[in-house]
Design a protein around this motif. Sequence first.
Motif, PDB file in Angstrom:
ATOM      1  N   LEU A 142      39.636 -55.154 -23.945  1.00 40.92           N
ATOM      2  CA  LEU A 142      40.170 -54.621 -22.687  1.00 40.92           C
ATOM      3  C   LEU A 142      39.548 -55.320 -21.482  1.00 40.92           C
ATOM      4  O   LEU A 142      40.245 -55.610 -20.498  1.00 40.92           O
ATOM      5  N   SER A 143      38.257 -55.576 -21.539  1.00 34.67           N
ATOM      6  CA  SER A 143      37.610 -56.280 -20.422  1.00 34.67           C
ATOM      7  C   SER A 143      38.134 -57.699 -20.303  1.00 34.67           C
ATOM      8  O   SER A 143      38.328 -58.214 -19.191  1.00 34.67           O
ATOM      9  N   GLY A 144      38.384 -58.345 -21.433  1.00 37.90           N
ATOM     10  CA  GLY A 144      38.909 -59.711 -21.399  1.00 37.90           C
ATOM     11  C   GLY A 144      40.314 -59.780 -20.852  1.00 37.90           C
ATOM     12  O   GLY A 144      40.689 -60.781 -20.217  1.00 37.90           O
ATOM     13  N   ILE A 145      41.109 -58.739 -21.067  1.00 42.67           N
ATOM     14  CA  ILE A 145      42.478 -58.722 -20.558  1.00 42.67           C
ATOM     15  C   ILE A 145      42.488 -58.596 -19.038  1.00 42.67           C
ATOM     16  O   ILE A 145      43.279 -59.251 -18.347  1.00 42.67           O
ATOM     17  N   THR A 146      41.615 -57.760 -18.508  1.00 35.70           N
ATOM     18  CA  THR A 146      41.606 -57.489 -17.062  1.00 35.70           C
ATOM     19  C   THR A 146      40.766 -58.493 -16.275  1.00 35.70           C
ATOM     20  O   THR A 146      40.803 -58.501 -15.046  1.00 35.70           O
ATOM     21  N   GLY A 147      40.007 -59.330 -16.939  1.00 40.26           N
ATOM     22  CA  GLY A 147      39.154 -60.298 -16.244  1.00 40.26           C
ATOM     23  C   GLY A 147      38.008 -60.731 -17.134  1.00 40.26           C
ATOM     24  O   GLY A 147      38.054 -60.536 -18.357  1.00 40.26           O
ATOM     25  N   PRO A 148      36.948 -61.272 -16.547  1.00 44.72           N
ATOM     26  CA  PRO A 148      35.795 -61.676 -17.361  1.00 44.72           C
ATOM     27  C   PRO A 148      35.104 -60.465 -17.985  1.00 44.72           C
ATOM     28  O   PRO A 148      35.065 -59.388 -17.396  1.00 44.72           O
ATOM     29  N   VAL A 149      34.582 -60.661 -19.172  1.00 43.48           N
ATOM     30  CA  VAL A 149      33.902 -59.583 -19.881  1.00 43.48           C
ATOM     31  C   VAL A 149      32.563 -59.299 -19.200  1.00 43.48           C
ATOM     32  O   VAL A 149      31.710 -60.176 -19.086  1.00 43.48           O
ATOM     33  N   THR A 150      32.400 -58.073 -18.720  1.00 45.99           N
ATOM     34  CA  THR A 150      31.161 -57.675 -18.045  1.00 45.99           C
ATOM     35  C   THR A 150      30.688 -56.343 -18.624  1.00 45.99           C
ATOM     36  O   THR A 150      31.458 -55.581 -19.207  1.00 45.99           O
ATOM     37  N   PHE A 151      29.395 -56.076 -18.436  1.00 49.54           N
ATOM     38  CA  PHE A 151      28.843 -54.810 -18.893  1.00 49.54           C
ATOM     39  C   PHE A 151      29.320 -53.667 -18.002  1.00 49.54           C
ATOM     40  O   PHE A 151      29.667 -53.875 -16.834  1.00 49.54           O
ATOM     41  N   PRO A 153      29.334 -50.734 -15.445  1.00 50.75           N
ATOM     42  CA  PRO A 153      28.483 -50.536 -14.269  1.00 50.75           C
ATOM     43  C   PRO A 153      27.390 -49.497 -14.492  1.00 50.75           C
ATOM     44  O   PRO A 153      26.318 -49.587 -13.897  1.00 50.75           O
ATOM     45  N   LEU A 154      27.645 -48.526 -15.354  1.00 55.26           N
ATOM     46  CA  LEU A 154      26.654 -47.482 -15.607  1.00 55.26           C
ATOM     47  C   LEU A 154      25.411 -48.045 -16.264  1.00 55.26           C
ATOM     48  O   LEU A 154      24.287 -47.606 -15.979  1.00 55.26           O
ATOM     49  N   TRP A 155      25.582 -49.031 -17.141  1.00 57.38           N
ATOM     50  CA  TRP A 155      24.423 -49.657 -17.780  1.00 57.38           C
ATOM     51  C   TRP A 155      23.529 -50.323 -16.736  1.00 57.38           C
ATOM     52  O   TRP A 155      22.306 -50.271 -16.824  1.00 57.38           O
ATOM     53  N   GLU A 156      24.147 -50.966 -15.765  1.00 59.94           N
ATOM     54  CA  GLU A 156      23.375 -51.644 -14.729  1.00 59.94           C
ATOM     55  C   GLU A 156      22.766 -50.643 -13.749  1.00 59.94           C
ATOM     56  O   GLU A 156      21.724 -50.911 -13.150  1.00 59.94           O
ATOM     57  N   ALA A 157      23.396 -49.486 -13.569  1.00 63.91           N
ATOM     58  CA  ALA A 157      22.937 -48.516 -12.574  1.00 63.91           C
ATOM     59  C   ALA A 157      21.666 -47.806 -13.019  1.00 63.91           C
ATOM     60  O   ALA A 157      20.721 -47.652 -12.229  1.00 63.91           O
ATOM     61  N   ILE A 158      21.590 -47.341 -14.276  1.00 63.96           N
ATOM     62  CA  ILE A 158      20.436 -46.562 -14.686  1.00 63.96           C
ATOM     63  C   ILE A 158      19.425 -47.369 -15.495  1.00 63.96           C
ATOM     64  O   ILE A 158      18.316 -46.893 -15.739  1.00 63.96           O
ATOM     65  N   GLY A 159      19.795 -48.576 -15.901  1.00 65.91           N
ATOM     66  CA  GLY A 159      18.835 -49.450 -16.570  1.00 65.91           C
ATOM     67  C   GLY A 159      18.609 -49.103 -18.029  1.00 65.91           C
ATOM     68  O   GLY A 159      18.988 -48.016 -18.495  1.00 65.91           O
ATOM     69  N   PRO A 160      17.968 -50.022 -18.763  1.00 67.00           N
ATOM     70  CA  PRO A 160      17.744 -49.810 -20.207  1.00 67.00           C
ATOM     71  C   PRO A 160      16.926 -48.553 -20.514  1.00 67.00           C
ATOM     72  O   PRO A 160      17.226 -47.837 -21.466  1.00 67.00           O
ATOM     73  N   ARG A 161      15.877 -48.275 -19.729  1.00 70.43           N
ATOM     74  CA  ARG A 161      15.044 -47.110 -20.002  1.00 70.43           C
ATOM     75  C   ARG A 161      15.821 -45.810 -19.805  1.00 70.43           C
ATOM     76  O   ARG A 161      15.703 -44.876 -20.602  1.00 70.43           O
ATOM     77  N   GLY A 162      16.625 -45.747 -18.750  1.00 75.50           N
ATOM     78  CA  GLY A 162      17.435 -44.558 -18.515  1.00 75.50           C
ATOM     79  C   GLY A 162      18.462 -44.355 -19.611  1.00 75.50           C
ATOM     80  O   GLY A 162      18.707 -43.223 -20.051  1.00 75.50           O
ATOM     81  N   LEU A 163      19.070 -45.456 -20.079  1.00 75.55           N
ATOM     82  CA  LEU A 163      20.043 -45.359 -21.159  1.00 75.55           C
ATOM     83  C   LEU A 163      19.386 -44.886 -22.451  1.00 75.55           C
ATOM     84  O   LEU A 163      19.926 -44.047 -23.169  1.00 75.55           O
ATOM     85  N   LEU A 164      18.190 -45.423 -22.723  1.00 78.71           N
ATOM     86  CA  LEU A 164      17.487 -45.039 -23.942  1.00 78.71           C
ATOM     87  C   LEU A 164      17.084 -43.568 -23.905  1.00 78.71           C
ATOM     88  O   LEU A 164      17.210 -42.849 -24.907  1.00 78.71           O
ATOM     89  N   SER A 165      16.616 -43.096 -22.751  1.00 74.90           N
ATOM     90  CA  SER A 165      16.214 -41.691 -22.643  1.00 74.90           C
ATOM     91  C   SER A 165      17.418 -40.767 -22.802  1.00 74.90           C
ATOM     92  O   SER A 165      17.325 -39.719 -23.455  1.00 74.90           O
ATOM     93  N   ASN A 166      18.566 -41.150 -22.206  1.00 72.58           N
ATOM     94  CA  ASN A 166      19.786 -40.350 -22.370  1.00 72.58           C
ATOM     95  C   ASN A 166      20.221 -40.303 -23.828  1.00 72.58           C
ATOM     96  O   ASN A 166      20.625 -39.257 -24.345  1.00 72.58           O
ATOM     97  N   ASN A 270      29.696 -38.102 -25.190  1.00 78.22           N
ATOM     98  CA  ASN A 270      28.876 -37.665 -24.056  1.00 78.22           C
ATOM     99  C   ASN A 270      28.089 -38.789 -23.406  1.00 78.22           C
ATOM    100  O   ASN A 270      27.981 -38.852 -22.187  1.00 78.22           O
ATOM    101  N   ASP A 271      27.495 -39.620 -24.216  1.00 77.72           N
ATOM    102  CA  ASP A 271      26.531 -40.580 -23.705  1.00 77.72           C
ATOM    103  C   ASP A 271      27.197 -41.903 -23.363  1.00 77.72           C
ATOM    104  O   ASP A 271      28.218 -42.267 -23.967  1.00 77.72           O
ATOM    105  N   PRO A 272      26.645 -42.653 -22.396  1.00 81.48           N
ATOM    106  CA  PRO A 272      27.213 -43.968 -22.045  1.00 81.48           C
ATOM    107  C   PRO A 272      26.898 -45.006 -23.115  1.00 81.48           C
ATOM    108  O   PRO A 272      26.099 -45.930 -22.914  1.00 81.48           O
ATOM    109  N   THR A 273      27.501 -44.856 -24.297  1.00 76.07           N
ATOM    110  CA  THR A 273      27.213 -45.754 -25.405  1.00 76.07           C
ATOM    111  C   THR A 273      28.124 -46.976 -25.436  1.00 76.07           C
ATOM    112  O   THR A 273      27.920 -47.874 -26.247  1.00 76.07           O
ATOM    113  N   SER A 274      29.154 -46.999 -24.585  1.00 73.93           N
ATOM    114  CA  SER A 274      30.024 -48.165 -24.520  1.00 73.93           C
ATOM    115  C   SER A 274      29.398 -49.230 -23.621  1.00 73.93           C
ATOM    116  O   SER A 274      29.026 -48.967 -22.479  1.00 73.93           O
ATOM    117  N   LEU A 275      29.268 -50.437 -24.141  1.00 68.02           N
ATOM    118  CA  LEU A 275      28.641 -51.516 -23.380  1.00 68.02           C
ATOM    119  C   LEU A 275      29.551 -52.071 -22.299  1.00 68.02           C
ATOM    120  O   LEU A 275      29.075 -52.601 -21.292  1.00 68.02           O
TER     121      LEU A 275
END
Length: 315
Positions: A142-151, A153-166, A270-275
Amino acid sequence: MTPREDSPSDEDASNSSNTANRAPPTSWVALRLDETPQVALWLLILVIVVKFSFAAFFNYTVFSVPPNQTPVFGPIMRATGGLVTSQLLVGLLQLGVIIGGLVWLVGGLHPVHVGLDRDNLREGIIATGVLWIVIQLVGIVLSGITGPVTFSPLWEAIGPRGLLSNLLAEVFGTAPMEEAVYRGLFLTQGYLLARRLIDDRRASLGLAVVGSQFLFALAHIPARLVAGTQLGLPLWQDLLITFVLGSIFALVYLRTGNLFVAMGVHVLSNDPTSLFLTQPIARVVVGICVLILLFGWSRLHRLRLMPNEDANTPT
């Protein structure tokens, strides 16, 4: 006159009747609800009161303030760098008090009978892992269809530590607690209670699903109010979504007979598990994957994508 040798005896007929009564309500349901021991009604009511009290208490005293400022859980969060959150600790506390204390020690109902069977853990991990991989592949497409594949935004907003804690909070706290209480306990015990009042097993199952997930939705009212959801239509819309999600988790548990699979679907929802996908789109993808899982569960076993279910499926 002696009976014919091939005529069924009264004992054989009784055994056949008992076997039929213990079988799942429909061939689609893998969970053997009628084999679950029934707890006393007063204990079930007590569990409901305690769970709703916990929901109100923790939402208004713990989750209504910044996480690291709570007097009890704040020091633990700071000591672990935020990896151990109040959400994780509250989930574990409720799981221990309700399932370990009230249901097991007081009611005598072993955790296996609310779905916490370690023999099913491997299957649950495999199913969740397959679903997660499929979600990531769909996200890349889906990301490739709409443009370049990017992560996302939620992953970038809360960072790896926040994602891991969630993720830790969901995997070891919220999902096990809610699945064990609402699907493992309320759904199964609700079915057994309905069977005492209704002769139709399918109607009993439907009533149990609706009733248990209605409780699941109502218990989220304090969380929604603390989060700022307005009274009236916005709140009821939110609760309707929660009811639908709970019903989906219930169907997953009924179809697979494995509460750990339902936990996995719960975490992925529930969790932001989609990259690569935003959370609303990710939930749609999870929903489609769950539909495939529900209707293709037997085929997955035949293709050996899952451990053999012969031991759990009636012949």
